[in-house]
Scaffold this active site. Structure first.
Site, PDB file in Angstrom:
ATOM      1  N   PHE A 105       0.902  -1.114   0.119  1.00 56.74           N
ATOM      2  CA  PHE A 105      -0.115   0.012   0.193  1.00 56.74           C
ATOM      3  C   PHE A 105       0.674   1.244   0.113  1.00 56.74           C
ATOM      4  O   PHE A 105       0.307   2.247  -0.227  1.00 56.74           O
ATOM      5  CB  PHE A 105      -0.884   0.146   1.177  1.00 56.74           C
ATOM      6  CG  PHE A 105      -0.179   0.241   2.721  1.00 56.74           C
ATOM      7  CD1 PHE A 105      -0.108   1.598   2.855  1.00 56.74           C
ATOM      8  CD2 PHE A 105       0.207  -0.555   3.373  1.00 56.74           C
ATOM      9  CE1 PHE A 105       0.644   1.995   4.045  1.00 56.74           C
ATOM     10  CE2 PHE A 105       0.814  -0.206   4.605  1.00 56.74           C
ATOM     11  CZ  PHE A 105       0.992   1.122   4.802  1.00 56.74           C
TER      12      PHE A 105
ATOM     13  N   LYS B   2      -1.207  -7.274  -9.192  1.00 58.65           N
ATOM     14  CA  LYS B   2      -2.378  -7.212  -8.194  1.00 58.65           C
ATOM     15  C   LYS B   2      -2.053  -6.210  -6.883  1.00 58.65           C
ATOM     16  O   LYS B   2      -0.945  -6.277  -6.281  1.00 58.65           O
ATOM     17  CB  LYS B   2      -1.991  -8.508  -7.491  1.00 58.65           C
ATOM     18  CG  LYS B   2      -3.453  -9.161  -6.666  1.00 58.65           C
ATOM     19  CD  LYS B   2      -3.726  -8.268  -5.548  1.00 58.65           C
ATOM     20  CE  LYS B   2      -3.147  -8.364  -4.643  1.00 58.65           C
ATOM     21  NZ  LYS B   2      -3.452  -7.356  -3.323  1.00 58.65           N
TER      22      LYS B   2
ATOM     23  N   GLU C  58      -5.138  -3.902  -1.994  1.00 57.45           N
ATOM     24  CA  GLU C  58      -6.390  -3.738  -1.900  1.00 57.45           C
ATOM     25  C   GLU C  58      -6.754  -2.358  -1.258  1.00 57.45           C
ATOM     26  O   GLU C  58      -7.988  -1.896  -1.388  1.00 57.45           O
ATOM     27  CB  GLU C  58      -7.235  -4.714  -1.265  1.00 57.45           C
ATOM     28  CG  GLU C  58      -7.042  -5.207   0.229  1.00 57.45           C
ATOM     29  CD  GLU C  58      -5.587  -5.881   0.623  1.00 57.45           C
ATOM     30  OE1 GLU C  58      -4.624  -5.773  -0.570  1.00 57.45           O
ATOM     31  OE2 GLU C  58      -5.325  -6.594   1.595  1.00 57.45           O
TER      32      GLU C  58
ATOM     33  N   SER D  88       5.521  -7.141   3.457  1.00 55.27           N
ATOM     34  CA  SER D  88       5.996  -7.492   4.650  1.00 55.27           C
ATOM     35  C   SER D  88       6.657  -8.570   4.701  1.00 55.27           C
ATOM     36  O   SER D  88       6.498  -9.581   3.848  1.00 55.27           O
ATOM     37  CB  SER D  88       4.968  -7.368   5.644  1.00 55.27           C
ATOM     38  OG  SER D  88       4.052  -8.511   5.512  1.00 55.27           O
TER      39      SER D  88
ATOM     40  N   CYS E  34       9.844   1.445   3.416  1.00 56.32           N
ATOM     41  CA  CYS E  34      10.615   0.429   3.840  1.00 56.32           C
ATOM     42  C   CYS E  34      12.297   1.002   3.873  1.00 56.32           C
ATOM     43  O   CYS E  34      13.009   0.084   4.220  1.00 56.32           O
ATOM     44  CB  CYS E  34      10.669  -0.565   2.775  1.00 56.32           C
ATOM     45  SG  CYS E  34      11.442  -0.117   1.217  1.00 56.32           S
TER      46      CYS E  34
ATOM     47  N   GLU F  77       9.411  -3.697  13.116  1.00 55.60           N
ATOM     48  CA  GLU F  77       9.150  -2.579  12.055  1.00 55.60           C
ATOM     49  C   GLU F  77       7.717  -1.972  12.698  1.00 55.60           C
ATOM     50  O   GLU F  77       6.760  -2.325  12.243  1.00 55.60           O
ATOM     51  CB  GLU F  77       8.851  -3.244  10.726  1.00 55.60           C
ATOM     52  CG  GLU F  77       8.780  -2.097   9.646  1.00 55.60           C
ATOM     53  CD  GLU F  77       8.487  -2.665   8.264  1.00 55.60           C
ATOM     54  OE1 GLU F  77       7.951  -3.919   8.100  1.00 55.60           O
ATOM     55  OE2 GLU F  77       9.094  -2.089   7.235  1.00 55.60           O
TER      56      GLU F  77
HETATM   57  P1  NAD Z   1       1.528  -6.411   3.106  1.00 57.95           P
HETATM   58  O1  NAD Z   1       2.406  -7.880   3.150  1.00 57.95           O
HETATM   59  O2  NAD Z   1       0.496  -6.664   4.350  1.00 57.95           O
HETATM   60  O3  NAD Z   1       0.805  -6.624   1.655  1.00 57.95           O
HETATM   61  C1  NAD Z   1       1.732  -6.882   0.546  1.00 57.95           C
HETATM   62  C2  NAD Z   1       0.824  -7.594  -0.255  1.00 57.95           C
HETATM   63  O4  NAD Z   1       0.420  -8.682  -0.107  1.00 57.95           O
HETATM   64  C3  NAD Z   1      -0.537  -6.861  -0.766  1.00 57.95           C
HETATM   65  O5  NAD Z   1      -0.837  -6.695  -2.123  1.00 57.95           O
HETATM   66  C4  NAD Z   1      -1.541  -7.698   0.131  1.00 57.95           C
HETATM   67  O6  NAD Z   1      -2.766  -7.626  -0.644  1.00 57.95           O
HETATM   68  C5  NAD Z   1      -0.872  -8.999   0.026  1.00 57.95           C
HETATM   69  N1  NAD Z   1      -1.236  -9.780   1.136  1.00 57.95           N
HETATM   70  C6  NAD Z   1      -1.677  -9.216   2.553  1.00 57.95           C
HETATM   71  N2  NAD Z   1      -1.795 -10.508   3.064  1.00 57.95           N
HETATM   72  C7  NAD Z   1      -1.557 -11.451   2.610  1.00 57.95           C
HETATM   73  C8  NAD Z   1      -1.510 -12.702   2.783  1.00 57.95           C
HETATM   74  N3  NAD Z   1      -2.106 -13.117   4.071  1.00 57.95           N
HETATM   75  N4  NAD Z   1      -1.366 -13.608   1.750  1.00 57.95           N
HETATM   76  C9  NAD Z   1      -0.792 -13.233   0.690  1.00 57.95           C
HETATM   77  N5  NAD Z   1      -1.022 -12.047   0.247  1.00 57.95           N
HETATM   78  C10 NAD Z   1      -1.161 -11.017   1.201  1.00 57.95           C
HETATM   79  O7  NAD Z   1       2.432  -5.263   3.131  1.00 57.95           O
HETATM   80  P2  NAD Z   1       1.838  -3.854   3.211  1.00 57.95           P
HETATM   81  O8  NAD Z   1       1.235  -3.545   4.644  1.00 57.95           O
HETATM   82  O9  NAD Z   1       0.909  -3.543   2.072  1.00 57.95           O
HETATM   83  O10 NAD Z   1       3.119  -2.884   2.929  1.00 57.95           O
HETATM   84  C11 NAD Z   1       4.048  -2.576   3.909  1.00 57.95           C
HETATM   85  C12 NAD Z   1       5.095  -3.484   4.005  1.00 57.95           C
HETATM   86  O11 NAD Z   1       5.634  -3.611   2.773  1.00 57.95           O
HETATM   87  C13 NAD Z   1       6.196  -3.294   4.958  1.00 57.95           C
HETATM   88  O12 NAD Z   1       6.612  -4.168   5.674  1.00 57.95           O
HETATM   89  C14 NAD Z   1       7.360  -2.605   4.036  1.00 57.95           C
HETATM   90  O13 NAD Z   1       8.646  -2.581   4.670  1.00 57.95           O
HETATM   91  C15 NAD Z   1       7.008  -3.315   2.976  1.00 57.95           C
HETATM   92  N6  NAD Z   1       7.651  -2.788   1.902  1.00 57.95           N
HETATM   93  C16 NAD Z   1       9.114  -3.268   1.472  1.00 57.95           C
HETATM   94  C17 NAD Z   1       9.589  -2.713   0.213  1.00 57.95           C
HETATM   95  C18 NAD Z   1      10.875  -3.083  -0.348  1.00 57.95           C
HETATM   96  O14 NAD Z   1      11.442  -2.847  -1.227  1.00 57.95           O
HETATM   97  N7  NAD Z   1      11.788  -4.110   0.587  1.00 57.95           N
HETATM   98  C19 NAD Z   1       8.948  -1.698  -0.377  1.00 57.95           C
HETATM   99  C20 NAD Z   1       7.796  -1.146   0.081  1.00 57.95           C
HETATM  100  C21 NAD Z   1       7.199  -1.795   1.152  1.00 57.95           C
END
Ligand code: NAD
Length: 478
Positions: A153, A177, A180, A230, A285, A379
């Site tokens: 997000f 994808k 959401e 994450s 991140c 985090e």
């Molecule tokens: P998230 O892991 O909750 O969601 C990421 C994606 O996974 C979304 O599209 C979501 O719909 C999907 N998702 C959520 N729950 C899931 C599940 N149980 N099974 C499969 N897919 C699922 O992350 P977020 O809250 O949207 O974003 C923040 C996180 O992303 C932070 O931890 C941040 O550090 C990380 N991030 C990392 C980078 C990087 O380059 N390393 C860049 C941006 C964000």
């Protein structure tokens, strides 16, 4: 952009209604003021399959065009990103909560990566060599087929553009994808790609959450995928999708350490450290999370706190993504305080006139934090900075390198020798010297180490060519 009351998948260049007789939807809430923007469909495996079939149908025609020809679409797309930049930045502000200026920065980065993709004919032209008299070997980069990109997000425009222009220019067709929580910017990107002349079906958006991601991991028609999110989900996705023999790059979360030494420029360090910790409301991140002060740094620490107090919610500082995120961040701060940490700058429960329903947390600086407190290891993903004090650089490096993550780390110093020692020893993929958000610019790739990345290579830059192509080796006797 007119926001429809229901957001459907974008398949074959047009909205596609869900296939399930009882589809699920999720309300999309603006963090700015808590207003409901739309509702988005939560796709299941059948919806994904429809998109994969459409992308597979588009593959032959798209991949058979020359690389130079494909990049022409992205020259036009770049112009459209520029022309629609303000509208996109405002959309990012509405759906993600960050400031319009931060939304604008995302669009600029998307443009930069699109420019990199437009330069692929110069970089990914392949190689040829006469290996013996009359015998030639040539290497070509062949696209894989249908690929997928799953995004978080926190950067609704930038992170999808880490993959869209590169994977498509290289001849693949794609399923995106998006999170959401922020589905609107991706939808707008899809419209602009169609306007730029991308053939229908080459780029498709499938909305949803866990079920859609699991369907992507399992679908036999998807050859390669990237995930950004994450660490726990990145790990799960990596294991599941590689178990289905897919090529996967999964980027995870982070806990970034910034080191300051007494010879740092106080003003520059203070501004840069707070911009890293509070920019995008700490939801990066690459955000500064732990500040390690080496030796006597009190004057610099005082300036850091003064700079943090200057950032105002609703002006320099945007909102965090949801009411739950706000509640969680404030709980982590209060928990540390009740365990003995000192709150030097307190951002809990700020007042933001005109945005009373929004989800804001102000910049927060904690001191006197004990090793047992979760604010030190977890985090936080909010504008929270923890100060630690150590006697020497080796102790600072020991703390940084003990972290299971390895996304970013930075040092503030005017000494070349100190900077070099830090850069040699720090265990993270992206390092900064007097730079608090050390995101490499194109053509250098973006990617961390350790629990911040599963798979090999970087998601942007030259190394991403290896993610989205397979090499074909042709030996010819003339
Ligand atoms: P998230 O892991 O909750 O969601 C990421 C994606 O996974 C979304 O599209 C979501 O719909 C999907 N998702 C959520 N729950 C899931 C599940 N149980 N099974 C499969 N897919 C699922 O992350 P977020 O809250 O949207 O974003 C923040 C996180 O992303 C932070 O931890 C941040 O550090 C990380 N991030 C990392 C980078 C990087 O380059 N390393 C860049 C941006 C964000």
């Amino acid at each position: 952009m007119k926001i429809e009351s229901t957001l459907h998948n974008h398949v074959g260049g047009a909205p596609l209604a869900p296939l399930s007789p009882a589809p699920e939807y999720l309300d999309v809430i603006s963090p700015v003021d808590g207003a409901r923007l739309t509702r988005v469909v939560l796709s299941g495996p059948d919806d994904l399959d429809a998109a994969v079939c459409r992308a597979a149908d588009a593959f032959d025609a798209w991949s058979n065009r020359t690389l130079k020809d494909r990049t022409q679409v992205f020259f036009r797309y770049r112009t459209l990103l520029e022309a629609n930049g303000q509208e996109l930045a405002e959309l990012v502000h509405r759906e993600n909560g960050k400031t319009v200026e931060e939304g604008r920065a995302e669009v600029l980065k998307a443009i930069e990566i699109t420019e990199f993709a437009c330069s692929l004919p110069q970089i990914a032209a392949g190689e040829v060599l006469d290996v013996s008299a009359g015998v030639e070997c040539r290497v070509e980069h062949a696209p894989l087929g249908v690929v997928a990109s799953i995004t978080p997000f926190n950067f609704p425009v930038m992170v999808p553009h880490w993959t869209i222009p590169i994977a498509l220019c290289l001849g693949n067709t794609m399923i995106l994808k998006p999170s959401e929580k922020v589905p609107l910017s991706a939808q707008r990107a899809a419209e602009l790609l169609t306007e730029a002349g991308l053939p229908r079906g080459a780029f498709n958006v499938v909305h949803g959450s866990a079920a859609a991601v699991e369907a992507i991991c399992d679908h036999p028609g998807i050859r390669a995928m990237s995930f950004v999110g994450s660490t726990p989900i990145a790990q799960r996705v990596y294991v599941r999708a590689t178990g289905r023999l897919k090529r996967v790059l999964a980027l995870g979360g982070a806990k970034n350490h910034l080191v300051v030494v007494p010879d740092a420029d106080p003003e520059q360090a203070a501004q840069n450290i707070i911009a890293s910790m509070a920019g995008c409301a700490g939801q990066r991140c690459m955000a500064a999370s732990v500040l390690i002060a080496v030796g006597p740094c009190e004057p610099i620490l005082e300036r850091i706190c003064a700079e943090a107090r200057r950032w105002t919610c609703g002006r320099e500082l945007g909102a965090v993504i949801s009411a739950q995120a706000k509640e969680r961040i404030e709980r982590i701060i209060s928990e540390a305080e009740s365990q003995g940490a000192r709150v030097l700058v307190d951002g809990r429960r700020p007042r933001v006139d005109g945005c009373e329903g929004g989800f804001y947390v102000g910049p927060t600086v904690l001191d006197g934090v004990a090793p047992t407190m979760r604010v030190l290891d977890e985090e936080v993903f909010g504008p929270v900075l923890v100060i630690l004090r150590v006697p020497d650089l080796e102790s600072a490096l020991a703390i940084e390198n003990a972290s299971p993550y390895g996304n970013a780390a930075a040092i503030y110093t005017r000494s070349g020798d100190t900077a070099r020692r830090f850069a040699r020893a720090a265990q993270a993929g992206m390092l900064g010297v007097n730079v608090g958000v050390p995101v490499p610019r194109e053509p250098f790739g973006f990617g961390g180490w350790n629990d911040s990345r599963f798979g090999s290579g970087d998601i942007t830059g030259k190394s991403s060519i290896g993610l989205w192509t397979q090499s074909k080796k042709i030996t010819t006797r003339w």
